[in-house]
Design a protein around this motif. Sequence first.
Motif, PDB file in Angstrom:
ATOM      1  N   VAL A   1      -8.320  -0.465   2.414  1.00 26.43           N
ATOM      2  CA  VAL A   1      -9.184  -0.537   3.589  1.00 26.43           C
ATOM      3  C   VAL A   1     -10.227   0.574   3.542  1.00 26.43           C
ATOM      4  O   VAL A   1      -9.905   1.736   3.284  1.00 26.43           O
TER       5      VAL A   1
ATOM      6  N   VAL B   1      -6.703   5.256   5.257  1.00 24.80           N
ATOM      7  CA  VAL B   1      -7.743   4.383   4.721  1.00 24.80           C
ATOM      8  C   VAL B   1      -8.225   4.953   3.390  1.00 24.80           C
ATOM      9  O   VAL B   1      -8.134   6.163   3.131  1.00 24.80           O
ATOM     10  N   GLN B   2      -8.744   4.093   2.542  1.00 24.24           N
ATOM     11  CA  GLN B   2      -9.176   4.544   1.224  1.00 24.24           C
ATOM     12  C   GLN B   2     -10.373   5.486   1.306  1.00 24.24           C
ATOM     13  O   GLN B   2     -10.545   6.375   0.485  1.00 24.24           O
TER      14      GLN B   2
ATOM     15  N   LEU C   1      -8.057   6.993  11.632  1.00 26.96           N
ATOM     16  CA  LEU C   1      -8.319   6.451  10.302  1.00 26.96           C
ATOM     17  C   LEU C   1      -7.635   7.290   9.226  1.00 26.96           C
ATOM     18  O   LEU C   1      -7.091   6.746   8.257  1.00 26.96           O
TER      19      LEU C   1
ATOM     20  N   ALA D   1     -13.431   2.121   6.128  1.00 26.32           N
ATOM     21  CA  ALA D   1     -13.788   2.125   7.545  1.00 26.32           C
ATOM     22  C   ALA D   1     -15.199   2.662   7.716  1.00 26.32           C
ATOM     23  O   ALA D   1     -15.607   3.585   7.007  1.00 26.32           O
TER      24      ALA D   1
ATOM     25  N   SER E   1      -4.526   2.795   0.260  1.00 30.72           N
ATOM     26  CA  SER E   1      -4.908   1.703   1.152  1.00 30.72           C
ATOM     27  C   SER E   1      -5.947   0.804   0.490  1.00 30.72           C
ATOM     28  O   SER E   1      -6.645   1.210  -0.436  1.00 30.72           O
TER      29      SER E   1
ATOM     30  N   GLN F   1       0.820  -1.200   0.000  1.00 32.59           N
ATOM     31  CA  GLN F   1       0.000   0.000   0.000  1.00 32.59           C
ATOM     32  C   GLN F   1       0.858   1.255   0.000  1.00 32.59           C
ATOM     33  O   GLN F   1       0.512   2.265  -0.620  1.00 32.59           O
TER      34      GLN F   1
ATOM     35  N   THR G   1      -9.295  12.407   1.942  1.00 32.54           N
ATOM     36  CA  THR G   1      -9.924  11.130   2.294  1.00 32.54           C
ATOM     37  C   THR G   1     -11.422  11.256   2.061  1.00 32.54           C
ATOM     38  O   THR G   1     -12.093  12.020   2.763  1.00 32.54           O
TER      39      THR G   1
ATOM     40  N   GLN H   1      -4.035   6.454   9.195  1.00 32.00           N
ATOM     41  CA  GLN H   1      -3.794   5.138   8.605  1.00 32.00           C
ATOM     42  C   GLN H   1      -3.984   5.133   7.092  1.00 32.00           C
ATOM     43  O   GLN H   1      -3.767   4.114   6.444  1.00 32.00           O
TER      44      GLN H   1
END
Length: 345
Positions: free
Chosen positions: A72, A127-128, A122, A74, A70, A64, A150, A125
């Motif tokens: 992922v 996340v997508q 998040l 959430a 990512s 990634q 994001t 991290q």
Amino acid sequence: MTVQQSGAEPRAAGMKDVAAAAGVSLGTVSNVLNRPDRVSPATRAKVEAAMAELRFVRNESARQLRAGRSRVLAYVMLDGSNPFFTDVAAGMEDAADEGDLSLFLCNSAHQPSREEAYLGRLEQQRVQGILITPVDPDAPLLREIARRGTPVVVVDRTPDGTEHCSVAVDDVYGGEIAVRHLIEQGHDRIAFIGNHTTVGQVRDRRQGALRALQAAGLGPDHLVDLTTTALTVADGRGAGERLAGLPAAIRPTAAFCANDLVALGLLQTCATLRMRVPEDLAIVGYDDIEFAAAAAVPLTSVRQPRRRLGRTAAELLLAETTETAHEHRQVVFTPELVVRTSTLR
């Protein structure tokens, strides 16, 4: 097996170790992992055998990092103890699985500070994208996160602006059809049980209830508010005790509960106090979770398309991450009334 280095602790096998064991290039191992159609079946089998022998596990974080993206999604849900939200999450998971993505679940438990903490983690991290049933759908932080790159999709609420995609149900209409049904059953004094002062969805459902009363020529005084602090079975039991304690002359003969958990708690109190449902008290819930139909007295409820709600939200999020000219959409589903024994005399 792990790879042993001289004078060091064993380490997990990497792609270079697999390449050496299989007698192929590092690029071939990469192709087996990411583009297996480019590798002959014989070579692929040899590389996969080496992976099994070395107990190789691909480093998804490194992948990634190289891709800058990512794998992922959430979902920050409002109340992890409510089956409604887990059903919504199941729909999200369906869409995530089809996209070869993982779905992380977070529970804000109606706490703004906890929601904010999750959103920060998040975002860090990478996340997508984030799906969220927020405490406040118009919170500035949601806009800030989206502006920083994001994508955010608001679930079960419609924000005032159009800076996010959103998926919701017409809760005003849901409250209207619930109370209209009770009026059609002959009730003209109806309790509304829920925390409408703090939860937007509940406020909308109460507004719909008032609209149904008005359409029937009944004033707002025909709706008796029994306000709760939360939307749990325990809150429903407590509201039931308060309702039963009202003088018979002014006691409602029907109750519209803001969700099914509250309705199930009310039903429990009725059983304890030997109040007959629906003869002494008709009850309508909201959400139509699985337990509604399975209750001792099957519960009339306003059904939300829970799984479809979640799937649609995830699909909108995935579209936003892949489309070059994405336009935000606000999707609103229409609920339906499912009539069962709890309101039919």
